[in-house]
Design a protein around this motif. Sequence first.
Motif, mmCIF file in Angstrom:
data_model
loop_
_atom_site.group_PDB
_atom_site.id
_atom_site.type_symbol
_atom_site.label_atom_id
_atom_site.label_comp_id
_atom_site.label_asym_id
_atom_site.label_seq_id
_atom_site.Cartn_x
_atom_site.Cartn_y
_atom_site.Cartn_z
ATOM 1 N N ILE A 367 44.081 44.071 40.105
ATOM 2 C CA ILE A 367 42.889 44.238 40.943
ATOM 3 C C ILE A 367 43.321 44.801 42.284
ATOM 4 C CG2 ILE A 367 43.007 41.791 41.649
ATOM 5 C CD1 ILE A 367 39.963 41.993 42.148
ATOM 6 N N THR A 368 42.607 45.823 42.733
ATOM 7 C CA THR A 368 42.905 46.495 44.002
ATOM 8 C C THR A 368 41.659 46.447 44.872
ATOM 9 O OG1 THR A 368 44.443 47.980 42.862
ATOM 10 C CG2 THR A 368 43.707 48.613 45.081
ATOM 11 N N VAL A 369 41.818 45.953 46.085
ATOM 12 C CA VAL A 369 40.730 45.862 47.059
ATOM 13 C C VAL A 369 41.031 46.832 48.194
ATOM 14 C CG1 VAL A 369 39.420 44.354 48.599
ATOM 15 C CG2 VAL A 369 40.378 43.437 46.470
ATOM 16 N N ALA A 370 40.035 47.604 48.574
ATOM 17 C CA ALA A 370 40.201 48.572 49.662
ATOM 18 C C ALA A 370 38.976 48.512 50.564
ATOM 19 C CB ALA A 370 40.391 49.994 49.107
ATOM 20 N N GLY A 371 39.193 48.805 51.847
ATOM 21 C CA GLY A 371 38.092 48.833 52.808
ATOM 22 C C GLY A 371 37.626 47.428 53.145
ATOM 23 N N GLY A 372 36.355 47.328 53.540
ATOM 24 C CA GLY A 372 35.765 46.036 53.849
ATOM 25 C C GLY A 372 36.126 45.483 55.209
ATOM 26 N N SER A 373 36.787 46.268 56.076
ATOM 27 C CA SER A 373 37.150 45.787 57.400
ATOM 28 C C SER A 373 36.322 46.528 58.435
ATOM 29 C CB SER A 373 38.642 46.002 57.670
ATOM 30 O OG SER A 373 38.966 47.371 57.584
ATOM 31 N N GLY A 374 35.902 45.811 59.488
ATOM 32 C CA GLY A 374 35.126 46.423 60.557
ATOM 33 C C GLY A 374 33.751 46.868 60.129
ATOM 34 N N GLY A 375 33.172 46.227 59.122
ATOM 35 C CA GLY A 375 31.832 46.581 58.689
ATOM 36 C C GLY A 375 31.772 47.765 57.740
ATOM 37 N N LEU A 380 36.271 47.523 45.027
ATOM 38 C CA LEU A 380 36.983 46.603 44.134
ATOM 39 C C LEU A 380 37.280 47.342 42.832
ATOM 40 C CD1 LEU A 380 34.643 43.482 44.600
ATOM 41 C CD2 LEU A 380 36.768 43.947 45.809
ATOM 42 N N THR A 381 38.531 47.342 42.414
ATOM 43 C CA THR A 381 38.924 48.002 41.166
ATOM 44 C C THR A 381 39.725 47.022 40.311
ATOM 45 O OG1 THR A 381 39.057 50.128 42.329
ATOM 46 C CG2 THR A 381 40.097 49.978 40.158
ATOM 47 N N VAL A 418 27.559 40.830 37.143
ATOM 48 C CA VAL A 418 28.160 41.723 38.139
ATOM 49 C C VAL A 418 27.172 42.808 38.549
ATOM 50 C CG1 VAL A 418 29.946 43.463 38.509
ATOM 51 C CG2 VAL A 418 30.535 41.279 37.459
ATOM 52 N N LEU A 419 26.479 43.384 37.576
ATOM 53 C CA LEU A 419 25.544 44.455 37.876
ATOM 54 C C LEU A 419 24.381 43.959 38.732
ATOM 55 C CD1 LEU A 419 25.022 47.427 37.383
ATOM 56 C CD2 LEU A 419 23.714 46.809 35.342
ATOM 57 N N GLU A 420 23.914 42.714 38.500
ATOM 58 C CA GLU A 420 22.864 42.152 39.338
ATOM 59 C C GLU A 420 23.312 42.053 40.799
ATOM 60 O OE1 GLU A 420 21.705 38.409 37.815
ATOM 61 O OE2 GLU A 420 20.502 39.229 36.190
ATOM 62 N N ILE A 421 24.514 41.534 41.002
ATOM 63 C CA ILE A 421 25.018 41.373 42.372
ATOM 64 C C ILE A 421 25.218 42.731 43.034
ATOM 65 C CG2 ILE A 421 26.937 40.495 43.747
ATOM 66 C CD1 ILE A 421 27.339 38.346 41.609
ATOM 67 N N VAL A 422 25.755 43.688 42.298
ATOM 68 C CA VAL A 422 25.979 45.034 42.853
ATOM 69 C C VAL A 422 24.652 45.693 43.215
ATOM 70 C CG1 VAL A 422 26.825 47.352 42.333
ATOM 71 C CG2 VAL A 422 28.186 45.362 41.707
ATOM 72 N N ASN A 423 23.643 45.550 42.340
ATOM 73 C CA ASN A 423 22.333 46.136 42.638
ATOM 74 C C ASN A 423 21.695 45.473 43.855
ATOM 75 O OD1 ASN A 423 22.476 47.963 40.534
ATOM 76 N ND2 ASN A 423 21.452 46.610 39.070
ATOM 77 N N ALA A 424 21.867 44.151 43.974
ATOM 78 C CA ALA A 424 21.319 43.451 45.139
ATOM 79 C C ALA A 424 21.957 43.950 46.422
ATOM 80 C CB ALA A 424 21.522 41.943 44.995
ATOM 81 N N GLN A 425 23.210 44.370 46.364
ATOM 82 C CA GLN A 425 23.921 44.884 47.541
ATOM 83 C C GLN A 425 23.747 46.396 47.707
ATOM 84 O OE1 GLN A 425 25.926 43.413 49.838
ATOM 85 N NE2 GLN A 425 25.838 41.313 49.130
ATOM 86 N N ARG A 426 22.979 47.007 46.802
ATOM 87 C CA ARG A 426 22.785 48.468 46.813
ATOM 88 C C ARG A 426 24.119 49.202 46.676
ATOM 89 N NH1 ARG A 426 18.797 50.392 51.459
ATOM 90 N NH2 ARG A 426 20.455 49.576 52.793
ATOM 91 N N GLY A 427 24.954 48.649 45.822
ATOM 92 C CA GLY A 427 26.257 49.254 45.587
ATOM 93 C C GLY A 427 26.290 50.064 44.302
ATOM 94 N N GLU A 428 27.493 50.411 43.873
ATOM 95 C CA GLU A 428 27.687 51.226 42.667
ATOM 96 C C GLU A 428 28.739 50.563 41.776
ATOM 97 O OE1 GLU A 428 28.832 55.098 43.880
ATOM 98 O OE2 GLU A 428 26.907 55.586 44.832
ATOM 99 N N ARG A 440 38.844 50.193 33.250
ATOM 100 C CA ARG A 440 38.853 50.063 34.686
ATOM 101 C C ARG A 440 37.413 49.951 35.157
ATOM 102 N NH1 ARG A 440 41.741 54.557 38.188
ATOM 103 N NH2 ARG A 440 40.094 55.850 37.250
ATOM 104 N N VAL A 441 37.127 48.853 35.868
ATOM 105 C CA VAL A 441 35.790 48.636 36.434
ATOM 106 C C VAL A 441 35.916 48.835 37.939
ATOM 107 C CG1 VAL A 441 33.873 47.049 36.700
ATOM 108 C CG2 VAL A 441 35.269 46.981 34.623
ATOM 109 N N ARG A 442 35.150 49.780 38.445
ATOM 110 C CA ARG A 442 35.198 50.089 39.874
ATOM 111 C C ARG A 442 33.857 49.774 40.508
ATOM 112 N NH1 ARG A 442 33.782 54.687 42.214
ATOM 113 N NH2 ARG A 442 33.786 55.764 40.197
ATOM 114 N N VAL A 443 33.890 48.945 41.564
ATOM 115 C CA VAL A 443 32.687 48.513 42.294
ATOM 116 C C VAL A 443 32.843 48.953 43.743
ATOM 117 C CG1 VAL A 443 31.352 46.542 43.112
ATOM 118 C CG2 VAL A 443 32.274 46.551 40.767
ATOM 119 N N CYS A 444 31.791 49.584 44.270
ATOM 120 C CA CYS A 444 31.778 49.998 45.676
ATOM 121 C C CYS A 444 30.530 49.407 46.332
ATOM 122 C CB CYS A 444 31.777 51.525 45.804
ATOM 123 S SG CYS A 444 31.843 52.106 47.510
#
Length: 446
Positions: A367-375, A380-381, A418-428, A440-444
């Motif tokens: 699992i690789t986490v990138a970004g998420g700092s400073g707003g 998530l991969t 997972v898809l419910e939470i991602v949609n609630a956050q307006r993510g992809e 590979r599951v990639r969430v942004c």
Amino acid sequence: MTRQPLSLAARLFLASALLLPLALGITGWSLERAHRLALDAAAGERLQLQVLALLAQADYDGGITLPLVPLEPRLAQPNSGLYALVTDGSGEPLWLSPSAALLPQPLAALTAGVPELAPGQRHRSEREGLLRHAYQVLWETDDGAAVPLRFSVAESTGPRDADIAAYRRSLWLWLGATILALLAVQGLILAWGLRPLARLAGDIARIEAGETARLEGPWPREVRPVTENLQLLLSGEQQRRERMRNTLADLAHSLKTPLAVLRNAAPGDSAYPRLLDEQLERMEQVIGWHLQRAAGGSSRLLQRVAVAPVLARLRTTLLKVYADRQLALETHCPAGASFRGDERDLMELLGNLLDNACKYAQSRVRITVAGGSGGGSLSLTVEDDGAGISPELRDLLLHRGARADTRREGQGIGLAVVLEIVNAQRGELALEDSELGGARVRVCLP
């Protein structure tokens, strides 16, 4: 009764109504003072010219003599407003202009309060409605004697005061009109500038009335953070309600099977107690699972949760669960990465992704986490070295959403949550092939 605070428009307009008259009042006072000083300076120059004209006409032969008709006609007219006096070194009058003949105590009016002056020195003052100008000279006679003489000229301040009064009336009339015009323009500017807030209040009222489900944009830059966070809250609340409805429907559907088993079982059968315990345990597990899903739909979208501690707890738990498989679970997460939302949502999201990867991996999960700092956005991969997911199944999983079959083990339930939470956050969310050989599951998340 609680006193209602003033509106923003009322506060800004009240501040303008107080500051504009103050600022323009100071401006008007400054302009009037400058005009008065300019008139006094001009009058002083005129009086000095009158003194020089008298010097040019004067002659001294034991006494000062001047023409009966001075160059300035007003000096020959009684009460003309222009007066002249010549005195010697002791202050005795030597010559008084005919215009001052009717003045009460002309000597005092023209010389009282004037200090001693050196030759060539001048003095200007104002007293009893007269602007006075005195000039000290040293007159050299034909026999070489030096006689001190003082030439004093005075002008009535009446015309100047009338000029200042007219100027003051005109000035304050225009300044008053300017204040009213500026206040009217300020009112229009406030109405135009605060219109987005009024539109925002109207949109919220329509949302409360059920006429719409979202805030209609675009919005100015200053209001955009508020509207974006409100939109996130509204979307999260809508997703939470939808998830609750779907969870209740899935719960009812999941309980049908154990209830049907119990309904068809014979109470007198010797295996009935064991069957009853099994089905009750299964029903408890189903209810617990759906309650957990319902609890994961928090609307605390403005909270920020550190990703690294949650990921560390999940890694420890999954290594215990899959201890018999000796999986290599690699985590790459910066210390400053954060998730905007509830910690339970983050647990559900990461837990389902990692659990699915561990189920289908051969020996390695990453699992690789990138970004998420400073707003900023959070990426998530999750990758595994399993068999992967076929393109046909990827499309199915990404489009069936919260109404997936909750009785099915594996990716169906996990990716649905997972898809419910991602949609609630307006993510992809995207399903791809991993370099490790599996999925590979990639969430942004924004």
